[in-house]
Design a protein around this motif. Structure first.
Motif, short mmCIF file in Angstrom:
data_model
loop_
_atom_site.label_atom_id
_atom_site.label_comp_id
_atom_site.label_asym_id
_atom_site.label_seq_id
_atom_site.Cartn_x
_atom_site.Cartn_y
_atom_site.Cartn_z
N LYS A 1 24.10 -19.36 29.47
CA LYS A 1 23.03 -18.34 29.43
C LYS A 1 22.28 -18.45 28.10
O LYS A 1 21.05 -18.47 28.07
N THR B 1 33.28 -16.23 41.43
CA THR B 1 32.59 -14.93 41.44
C THR B 1 31.75 -14.77 40.17
O THR B 1 30.60 -14.29 40.21
N LYS C 1 22.98 -14.31 39.55
CA LYS C 1 22.15 -13.22 40.07
C LYS C 1 21.66 -12.32 38.95
O LYS C 1 20.51 -11.91 38.92
N GLN C 2 22.55 -12.00 38.01
CA GLN C 2 22.18 -11.03 36.98
C GLN C 2 21.40 -11.64 35.83
O GLN C 2 20.48 -11.02 35.30
N GLU C 3 21.76 -12.88 35.46
CA GLU C 3 21.16 -13.48 34.26
C GLU C 3 20.31 -14.70 34.53
O GLU C 3 19.78 -15.31 33.60
N GLY C 4 20.25 -15.11 35.79
CA GLY C 4 19.42 -16.28 36.13
C GLY C 4 20.01 -17.61 35.67
O GLY C 4 19.28 -18.61 35.57
N TYR D 1 28.43 -16.67 40.25
CA TYR D 1 27.34 -16.07 41.02
C TYR D 1 26.85 -14.76 40.40
O TYR D 1 25.70 -14.40 40.55
N ALA D 2 27.73 -14.08 39.67
CA ALA D 2 27.27 -12.88 38.95
C ALA D 2 26.28 -13.29 37.86
O ALA D 2 25.23 -12.66 37.69
N TYR D 3 26.61 -14.35 37.13
CA TYR D 3 25.70 -14.83 36.07
C TYR D 3 24.40 -15.37 36.66
O TYR D 3 23.34 -15.25 36.06
#
Ligand SMILES: O=C(O)[C@H]1O[C@H](OP(=O)(O)OP(=O)(O)OC[C@H]2O[C@@H](n3ccc(=O)[nH]c3=O)[C@H](O)[C@@H]2O)[C@H](O)[C@@H](O)[C@@H]1O
Length: 395
Positions: free
Chosen positions: A166, A215, A222-225, A218-220
């Motif tokens: 990120k 998991t 969706k949330q952080e691109g 995919y959280a990173y």
């Protein structure tokens, strides 16, 4: 008076030129003396630049800065070889729990290569374009050896690497596993199967660790691109596997080479599908550089029972070892076979190395390793699995 000046001046000129001659003479002698040394240095420089495998030249635009966590391990080191030879700048990070310096020593000192002794459970701050996140023990006896550490590596380690991705805008590929399907009730396993995992069993530290790592990816995303890729890797073998890491391929080859009984756990009717390491590495690189962000199975769909596999290895080694039946390993998945239609369709990838060809290369490697170990007065022994209670039988 004038004549005196002339003669003094003349003497001075003569002294100076004598001095210059002397100096030149000394320089010449020094030059002569160090010539062989200079030649030696040239030879050493040439031999150093020739000691590396050939590396492609890539322009600044195409050359990527790539981090491989677990890059001194079995799969990671083969991946490092490919990326180096393709001309990229490769940084290998490893804590050397199961990785070994020997696996990457042929690159040490190369200007495109860096090896860092670091545990991904601690944050890492470097500038990179791509991250292949492979760090984790993968062999069941190794990942069960210290379940808390396995969990930390797959959870905190993955969080740290996603945080890095990120921060620097890198793409991250997670080395996930067929173990996310657990002991599957669907056969062969497609990527849309959710799995059948015992969350409190002995394998959970790895299975659930990898599931939560997916998991997190995919959280990173969706949330952080963050750009992520997830490879679900099926059983893989090849040179540089640890001889005594306890996996079936290394155990059977080692046992056959040493004339010991081949230890089949349970009936031997459980199945696995084995891919050769070069196929896996090609699959990982294709996936990383493609636009498929959902999980993809990377494995060889040729399925064998473990008993068939024991007989095949014994035959290829030309050994007379007997085949022993040991109690079944706890929570051992009974069938495992990848459905690779997604990889074929979206990545144009499929394995190409036939099983016997890969096994012969691995057997050759183990033979050489055994010689090397014998020279070091060390005789490796296969690592046993955690098995259910029972008696040893001969098949
Ligand atoms: O080799 C791999 O690539 C994979 O190995 C393991 O998965 P597993 O299939 O349990 O691997 P092995 O320990 O090699 O076992 C395969 C089968 O052989 C059996 N086995 C193993 C060792 C042995 O000496 N004898 C024997 O019969 C096991 O019980 C199991 O049924 C890991 O779970 C994966 O993460 C890893 O990617």
């Amino acid at each position: 008076m004038k004549e005196t000046y002339v003669s003094v001046w003349g003497n001075l000129v003569t002294v100076r030129s004598l001095q210059e001659e002397k100096e030149q003479g000394i320089e010449g002698k020094i030059e002569e003396a160090i010539a062989p040394l200079k030649e030696k240095i040239r030879e050493i420089e040439t031999s150093i630049s020739q000691k590396y495998p050939p590396v492609k030249f890539l322009s600044e635009k195409d050359r990527k800065r790539i981090l491989i966590t677990g890059g001194a391990g079995f799969v990671g080191s083969h991946l490092a070889d490919k990326l180096m030879m393709d001309g990229h700048e490769v940084t290998v990070v490893d804590n050397f729990f199961t990785g070994r310096k020997r696996n990457v020593e042929h690159w040490i000192g190369h200007e495109n290569f860096e090896l860092i002794n670091h545990d991904v459970v601690e944050p890492l701050y470097i500038e990179v374009d791509q991250i292949y996140h492979l760090a984790s023990p993968a062999s069941p006896p190794n990942y069960m050896y210290n379940p808390i550490k396995t969990l930390k590596t797959n959870t905190i380690g993955t969080l740290n690497m996603l945080g890095l991705a990120k921060r620097v805008g890198a793409r991250l590929l997670l080395a996930s596993t067929s173990e996310v399907y657990g002991d599957p009730e669907v056969h062969p396993q497609r990527e849309d199967y959710w799995g059948h995992v015992n969350p409190i069993g002995p394998r959970a530290c790895y299975d659930e660790g990898k599931r939560v790592a997916e998991t997190m990816c995919y959280a990173y995303m969706k949330q952080e691109g963050v750009e992520v890729r997830v490879a679900r890797i099926f059983n893989t073998f090849g040179p540089r596997m640890h001889m005594n890491d306890g996996r079936v391929v290394s155990n059977f080859i080692l046992q056959a080479l040493q004339g010991e009984g081949l230890t089949v756990y349970g009936s031997g009717s459980q199945t696995r599908s084995f891919q050769y390491v070069s196929d896996l590495v090609n699959g990982l690189v294709v996936l990383m550089n493609n636009n498929v962000s959902s999980p993809v199975n990377v494995g060889n769909p040729e399925e064998h029972t473990i008993l068939e596999f024991a007989k095949l290895i014994r035959g290829l080694v030309g050994s007379r070892s007997e085949i022993l039946s040991l109690p079944e390993a706890q929570d051992d998945p009974q069938r495992r076979n990848p459905d690779i239609s997604k990889a074929k369709l979206l990545l144009g990838w499929e394995p190409v190395v036939p099983l016997e060809e890969g096994l012969n290369k691995t057997i050759d490697y183990f033979r050489k390793e055994l010689e090397y170990q014998a020279n070091n007065q060390y005789i490796p022994k296969p690592k046993p699995a955690r098995t259910k209670k029972g008696r040893l039988r001969h098949i």
